[in-house]
Design a protein around this motif. Structure first.
Motif, short mmCIF file in Angstrom:
data_model
loop_
_atom_site.label_atom_id
_atom_site.label_comp_id
_atom_site.label_asym_id
_atom_site.label_seq_id
_atom_site.Cartn_x
_atom_site.Cartn_y
_atom_site.Cartn_z
N SER A 108 30.81 -1.99 34.21
CA SER A 108 29.43 -1.56 34.42
C SER A 108 28.95 -1.93 35.81
O SER A 108 29.32 -2.97 36.36
N ARG A 109 28.12 -1.05 36.37
CA ARG A 109 27.46 -1.33 37.65
C ARG A 109 26.06 -1.88 37.45
O ARG A 109 25.34 -2.14 38.41
N LEU A 110 25.67 -2.07 36.18
CA LEU A 110 24.29 -2.46 35.88
C LEU A 110 24.17 -3.91 35.41
O LEU A 110 23.10 -4.50 35.50
N GLU A 111 25.26 -4.48 34.89
CA GLU A 111 25.17 -5.85 34.37
C GLU A 111 26.55 -6.51 34.40
O GLU A 111 27.58 -5.85 34.32
N ASN A 112 26.54 -7.83 34.53
CA ASN A 112 27.75 -8.61 34.32
C ASN A 112 28.04 -8.59 32.82
O ASN A 112 27.18 -8.93 32.02
N ARG A 113 29.26 -8.22 32.46
CA ARG A 113 29.60 -8.10 31.06
C ARG A 113 30.73 -9.03 30.66
O ARG A 113 31.69 -9.22 31.41
N VAL A 114 30.60 -9.57 29.46
CA VAL A 114 31.69 -10.29 28.83
C VAL A 114 32.01 -9.59 27.52
O VAL A 114 31.12 -9.38 26.69
N LEU A 115 33.26 -9.17 27.35
CA LEU A 115 33.73 -8.60 26.10
C LEU A 115 34.47 -9.70 25.36
O LEU A 115 35.54 -10.14 25.79
N LEU A 116 33.86 -10.19 24.30
CA LEU A 116 34.43 -11.31 23.54
C LEU A 116 34.95 -10.80 22.21
O LEU A 116 34.20 -10.21 21.42
N ASN A 117 36.22 -11.02 21.94
CA ASN A 117 36.79 -10.67 20.65
C ASN A 117 37.13 -11.95 19.89
O ASN A 117 37.88 -12.79 20.38
N ILE A 118 36.53 -12.07 18.71
CA ILE A 118 36.79 -13.25 17.87
C ILE A 118 37.62 -12.79 16.68
O ILE A 118 37.10 -12.38 15.65
N GLY A 119 38.92 -12.79 16.87
CA GLY A 119 39.85 -12.52 15.78
C GLY A 119 40.39 -13.85 15.29
O GLY A 119 39.65 -14.82 15.15
N GLY A 120 41.69 -13.92 15.01
CA GLY A 120 42.28 -15.21 14.68
C GLY A 120 42.11 -16.17 15.83
O GLY A 120 41.81 -17.36 15.67
N LEU A 132 26.85 -10.35 26.69
CA LEU A 132 28.05 -10.67 25.92
C LEU A 132 28.13 -9.73 24.73
O LEU A 132 27.20 -9.65 23.91
N TYR A 133 29.24 -8.98 24.62
CA TYR A 133 29.43 -8.04 23.52
C TYR A 133 30.56 -8.55 22.64
O TYR A 133 31.69 -8.72 23.09
N VAL A 134 30.23 -8.79 21.37
CA VAL A 134 31.16 -9.47 20.45
C VAL A 134 31.81 -8.46 19.52
O VAL A 134 31.16 -7.56 18.99
N SER A 135 33.11 -8.64 19.31
CA SER A 135 33.85 -7.82 18.36
C SER A 135 34.77 -8.72 17.54
O SER A 135 34.85 -9.93 17.77
N GLY A 136 35.47 -8.11 16.60
CA GLY A 136 36.38 -8.86 15.74
C GLY A 136 35.68 -9.42 14.52
O GLY A 136 34.45 -9.34 14.37
N GLY A 137 36.46 -10.03 13.63
CA GLY A 137 35.90 -10.56 12.39
C GLY A 137 34.82 -11.58 12.61
O GLY A 137 33.86 -11.67 11.83
N GLY A 138 34.93 -12.37 13.68
CA GLY A 138 33.92 -13.39 13.97
C GLY A 138 32.55 -12.84 14.31
O GLY A 138 31.56 -13.56 14.26
N SER A 139 32.50 -11.56 14.65
CA SER A 139 31.21 -10.94 14.98
C SER A 139 30.31 -10.83 13.75
O SER A 139 29.11 -10.58 13.87
N HIS A 140 30.88 -11.03 12.55
CA HIS A 140 30.10 -10.97 11.30
C HIS A 140 29.70 -12.36 10.81
O HIS A 140 29.06 -12.47 9.76
N ASN A 141 30.07 -13.39 11.56
CA ASN A 141 29.78 -14.77 11.16
C ASN A 141 28.47 -15.22 11.80
O ASN A 141 28.43 -15.61 12.97
N SER A 142 27.38 -15.16 11.05
CA SER A 142 26.05 -15.45 11.59
C SER A 142 25.94 -16.89 12.08
O SER A 142 25.27 -17.16 13.09
N CYS A 143 26.59 -17.81 11.39
CA CYS A 143 26.54 -19.22 11.80
C CYS A 143 27.20 -19.41 13.16
O CYS A 143 26.67 -20.11 14.03
#
Length: 392
Positions: A181-193, A319-330
């Motif tokens: 992106s040219r508009l924001e600093n981005r972090v793509l975080l994947n929380i799998g195993g 920060l954009y979160v993906s993976g199974g951990g993206s459903h863990n509200s805690c």
């Protein structure tokens, strides 16, 4: 010329391609299947996810994989048998998905199959002077190609290792292509195993992609042990427990967190043995399941935050979160506290499902191999990845 090679050449020249991405991660919950329409290549790539699903594994199949998963000593015959079996099972799940979606196999240009990682051994973990980085994925692509009749690209990680990388994380390439992106600093975080991230600064000056610590692996292990469930849905168990600070401090003191980026790790390090020995060493053998899950959930959050804070240095980022951990509200709530200057959102806001992301990324990697070129990201080996299996 072999008709399938000719098909591959035709696909490379077409305006768009139908590509299926297959991903089975270290959580062993099932096979993620993403049917994608891909146009262009490199930074001009466009992807539209037409269909997606996670086909759950049977309990017997999960136990079959766990018998060789992340273990230094295994039955070699079982590894050989599972290499074929996983390929056949994945092919069968894909055929079921295509039938449900009303899509003919002949419509698909090619499959991108990650396979199943059973052992990850970067030199930083094995420590053997005369051996290189290594990683092993099974679920042979030839079995998928023969059973489905579709050209299959597989075994992506070996080229990365051969070119000097550790074979992980490979998200760097797809994240750079799809989400710069040219508009924001981005972090793509994947929380799998395991948790991994790609940092994409606005000016693309220093892209970093690295594993950062455990994701769901320890949480899932404890959920199975204490509650006989596959995972802590929504972080409900963690929310009921109390974090043990002495155990948390000792977990965070592991040398992995002091190693420079980029780096990779796996359940081989963040294992039940690692956790049990740390529990004993800190005198916390009295802790129950809820408190242990609360503690390792916070451990996951703090490991992620520590790594990202080293990179972001208090700059405002998304920060954009993906993976199974993206459903863990805690877990997400802890991250929001630990990263106060970071806006946290799910990957869906960028148009791709959190659960489908990794399958989509492998479809992108296969697309580059067929009709693109080696992508220069500034953060990893400049290679195209994936071995090609023809259906005949």
């Amino acid at each position: 010329m072999n008709r399938f090679l000719n098909r591959l050449i035709e696909s490379s020249k077409a305006e768009s391609r139908l590509v299926i991405g297959l991903m089975s991660g270290t959580s062993l919950d099932g096979l993620d299947i993403a049917l994608c329409r891909l146009e262009g290549s490199g930074l001009f790539s466009k992807v539209k996810v037409l269909q997606e699903r996670t086909s759950c594994y049977s309990d017997d199949f999960k136990e079959d994989i766990r018998s060789v998963f992340s273990k230094r000593e295994v039955d070699l015959e079982k590894v050989a048998l599972l290499n074929a079996k996983i390929g056949k099972v994945h092919a069968g799940l894909l055929i079921e998905a295509l039938e449900d979606w009303g899509v003919e196999p002949s419509e698909i240009d090619f499959i991108a199959s990650h396979g199943q990682t059973i052992y990850h051994a970067p030199k930083s973990l094995h420590g053997l002077e005369n051996y290189p980085n290594a990683t092993l994925q099974i679920g042979d692509g030839d079995h998928i190609a023969i059973r489905t009749g579709i050209i299959t690209l597989s075994d992506f990680r070996q080229k990365h290792v051969a070119a000097g990388g550790e074979g992980a994380p490979l998200a760097l390439y797809g994240d750079y292509i799809l989400f710069s992106s040219r508009l924001e600093n981005r972090v793509l975080l994947n929380i799998g195993g395991i948790s991994n991230f790609t940092y994409l600064p606005i000016d693309s000056s220093k892209i970093i992609c690295s594993d950062v610590g455990p994701g769901n692996t320890l949480i899932d292990l404890l959920a199975r042990r204490y509650f006989n469930i596959p995972f802590d849905e929504g972080g409900q168990i963690a929310a009921r427990g109390k974090v043990c600070e002495s155990l948390l401090d000792e977990l965070m003191a592991h040398a992995f967190f002091s190693e420079p980026f980029p780096k990779s790790t796996g359940p081989e390090l963040f294992s039940i043995n690692f956790l049990e020995s740390t529990v004993r060493n800190t005198g916390n053998t009295h802790l129950g399941g809820e408190d242990l899950i609360a503690t390792v959930t916070e451990f996951t959050a703090q490991a992620i935050a520590k790594g990202l804070n080293l990179i972001l240095k208090n700059t405002e980022s998304a920060l954009y979160v993906s993976g199974g951990g993206s459903h863990n509200s805690c877990l997400l709530e802890s991250l929001s506290i630990l990263l106060p200057k970071v806006r946290i959102d799910k990957l869906e806001s960028l148009g791709i499902s959190s659960d489908a992301k990794e399958a989509v990324l492998f479809a992108v990697l296969a697309n580059e191999t067929v009709c693109g070129s080696a992508v220069e990201t500034g953060g990893g080996p400049v290679v195209m990845m994936g071995k090609i299996s023809l259906p005949e």
